[in-house]
Write an enzyme that holds these catalytic residues in place. Structure first.
Site, PDB file in Angstrom:
ATOM      1  N   LYS A  17     -11.468 -41.449 -16.492  1.00 35.34           N
ATOM      2  CA  LYS A  17     -11.420 -42.877 -16.496  1.00 35.34           C
ATOM      3  C   LYS A  17     -11.335 -43.566 -14.990  1.00 35.34           C
ATOM      4  O   LYS A  17     -10.449 -43.243 -14.395  1.00 35.34           O
ATOM      5  CB  LYS A  17     -10.226 -43.321 -17.260  1.00 35.34           C
ATOM      6  N   ASP A 111      -0.253 -52.716 -26.704  1.00 36.39           N
ATOM      7  CA  ASP A 111      -1.805 -52.858 -27.055  1.00 36.39           C
ATOM      8  C   ASP A 111      -2.275 -52.223 -28.128  1.00 36.39           C
ATOM      9  O   ASP A 111      -3.348 -51.437 -27.970  1.00 36.39           O
ATOM     10  CB  ASP A 111      -2.660 -52.974 -25.833  1.00 36.39           C
TER      11      ASP A 111
END
Length: 263
Positions: A17, A111
């Site tokens: 990532k 989230d």
């Protein structure tokens, strides 16, 4: 950007990532990205996507090395329609186990949504849910940083608790309970509890209106709706309590997972 990469020393595929170069030029974004790595690396549950390394590219862009998962996120699964109650409850209970560890360390995800719950498989073929992306996670240590200013609102509309819409600073573990309630509602019905065409409409409905009616057995409906109470104090106080409430409606592993969530 998340890409498949090869760890040359281990001869093993991993997920890499990396922050876009433009994003990497923003110190606050880099801070948040690195905080995700540190938060996730502290968590050992099998229900958390494991982080094995963090470093920076030659251009200064930070990256995280994570385990490479095979399968698909819950958002993709739900494009095919609602889930059987036992399956939906099993997925949420597994998420409760991972969140229980995070919350015990003072880490609130903030989230949670179907796209951040990844469904992969164990060696025996059983479903294994892993929580992704602690990128806006709030830690006790980070609560005084500029990332949690009162005026800052972060998260995904549709899954954010009323207090989180007002201020990210106010979002504690009970905001994650709210998000799990929304995910469970959606997994069982195929729709969101507060349908809206804009963020403004969603915010008003979330703050002022009850969830749309959902056809479920009364006891199970009561569990889902308690997660969606406007006042945090009226919700389940923690994911362990939610897990215990859900266990009677789940499949063969439900009680075992609910027990793990209380450890």
């Amino acid at each position: 950007v998340v890409a498949v990469a090869m760890h040359l020393q281990l001869d093993q595929r991993v997920a890499l990532k990396v922050l876009h170069e433009q994003a990497a030029a923003n110190p606050e974004t880099v801070h948040r990205f690195l905080r995700e790595a540190r938060a996730a690396a502290r968590l050992k549950s099998e229900h958390i996507c494991k982080v094995t390394d963090v470093a920076q590219l030659d251009n200064g862009a930070p990256y995280i090395v994570m385990e490479l998962l095979e399968g698909g996120d819950l958002a993709s699964v739900l494009t095919h329609g609602p889930l059987a109650p036992a399956v939906a409850i099993d997925y949420v209970l597994q998420a409760c186990v991972g969140l229980a560890e995070a919350h015990s360390l003072g880490i609130v995800h903030r989230d949670l949504k179907p796209a951040n719950l990844f469904v992969t498989r164990r060696l025996d073929g059983s479903a294994l849910v892993k929580i992704l992306d602690f990128g806006i996670a709030k830690t006790q240590a980070g609560a005084v940083s500029g990332l949690t200013q009162t005026s800052m609102v972060m998260g995904t509309p549709g899954y954010m608790a009323p207090e989180q819409l007002r201020s990210t600073k106010d979002a504690d573990a009970r905001a994650d309970v709210w998000a799990l309630g929304v995910i469970l509602y959606q997994a069982l019905s195929g729709r969101l509890p507060f349908p809206a065409n804009s963020i403004t409409e969603f915010a008003v409905k979330t703050a002022m209106e009850p969830p749309d009616p959902i056809e479920l057995p009364p006891d199970l409906r009561a569990v889902v709706l308690r997660c969606l109470e406007k006042e945090p104090a009226a919700r389940y106080p923690d994911v362990a309590s939610l897990a215990q409430a859900l266990a009677p409606f789940g499949g063969p592993t439900a009680r075992a997972n609910a027990h793990l969530a209380t450890q």
